[in-house]
Scaffold this active site. Sequence first.
Site, short mmCIF file in Angstrom:
data_model
loop_
_atom_site.label_atom_id
_atom_site.label_comp_id
_atom_site.label_asym_id
_atom_site.label_seq_id
_atom_site.Cartn_x
_atom_site.Cartn_y
_atom_site.Cartn_z
N SER A 58 -27.41 3.77 44.00
CA SER A 58 -26.08 3.38 43.33
C SER A 58 -25.31 4.61 43.87
O SER A 58 -25.26 5.79 43.57
CB SER A 58 -26.24 3.54 41.84
N HIS A 65 -26.37 -0.10 46.06
CA HIS A 65 -25.88 -0.80 44.88
C HIS A 65 -24.39 -0.44 44.30
O HIS A 65 -24.23 0.60 44.56
CB HIS A 65 -26.94 -0.43 43.75
N ASP A 113 -21.73 -0.52 41.65
CA ASP A 113 -21.15 -0.54 40.29
C ASP A 113 -19.73 -0.80 40.14
O ASP A 113 -18.88 -0.02 40.09
CB ASP A 113 -21.55 0.77 39.51
N MET A 163 -16.89 -1.60 37.60
CA MET A 163 -16.53 -1.45 36.04
C MET A 163 -15.32 -1.58 35.77
O MET A 163 -14.44 -1.03 36.54
CB MET A 163 -17.18 0.00 35.49
N HIS A 208 -22.88 -5.21 41.08
CA HIS A 208 -23.18 -5.23 39.81
C HIS A 208 -21.74 -5.25 39.01
O HIS A 208 -21.05 -4.32 39.10
CB HIS A 208 -24.15 -3.96 39.47
N MET A 220 -19.68 -5.42 36.13
CA MET A 220 -19.66 -4.98 34.54
C MET A 220 -18.32 -5.18 34.16
O MET A 220 -17.36 -4.30 33.95
CB MET A 220 -19.86 -3.69 34.43
N MET A 280 -31.21 -3.87 32.28
CA MET A 280 -30.80 -2.43 32.37
C MET A 280 -31.58 -1.43 31.62
O MET A 280 -31.98 -2.02 30.22
CB MET A 280 -29.41 -2.53 31.54
N ASP A 331 -32.30 -0.73 36.45
CA ASP A 331 -30.91 -0.01 36.63
C ASP A 331 -30.83 0.98 35.61
O ASP A 331 -30.57 0.60 34.44
CB ASP A 331 -29.92 -0.89 36.95
#
Length: 221
Positions: free
Chosen positions: A8, A33, A35, A37, A66, A68, A138, A176
Amino acid sequence: MPMIIAPSILAGDFARLGEEARRCEESGADWLHLDVMDGCFVPNLTFGAPVIAALRPHSKLFFDVHLMLEQPERWLEDYRKAGADGMTLHLETGGAALPESLRRIRTLGAKAALSVRPATPAEAMFPYLDMLDMALVMTVEPGFGGQSFLPEMLPKIKALRGEIARRGLNVRLQVDGGIDERTIPMARAAGADVFVAGSAVFKAADMAAAIDGLRAAAGES
Ligand code: DX5
Ligand code: ZN
């Protein structure tokens, strides 16, 4: 299916994202990966499609994005255009829009995945399994890297792996949060086959050795 190690980049140096992506590839990572957000779905804000697009020329790795964020259905085209190979939505954001969003991810030519936060039970994922390429459990509360693995999530991983097998589906199972050499064997034994690792990979002195160490700890050399 061989296991996947997905560092990540959240744990990388944000001033040198291109180099960090390259370092992952050279160190033997399978996927990268990413992330995303939005500061609403989770109490942290990272990067969006323009940053992923800027990173794309620096790496041939599979970009595992991913998402979020609230209302992810508004952004799917943007992330695909930016270079996402797979997109993971959160079950908690979706409601009525989820099935259509998952279908759209596939229509756009990417792999579709769905994630659950620690408080959401495995069974909530069951109705969506046949629309998925991957399910994500998660193993920390989403929002920040460097948290401790929640062992209470192991039965959830087992339940999902059991249901995937019972229905004969070809769905990967990702974990994760808090994955390191100590926790990866437990997640593997419970049935996970895609492992996201931020701190364990980026904070190591030798990234290639860290990735090899994770594979070995999970029982693959
Ligand atoms: C947390 C993110 C994770 C995070 C994992 O919300 O989804 O991908 O980067 O970091 P570590 O491996 O440090 O727990
Ligand atoms: Zn993540």
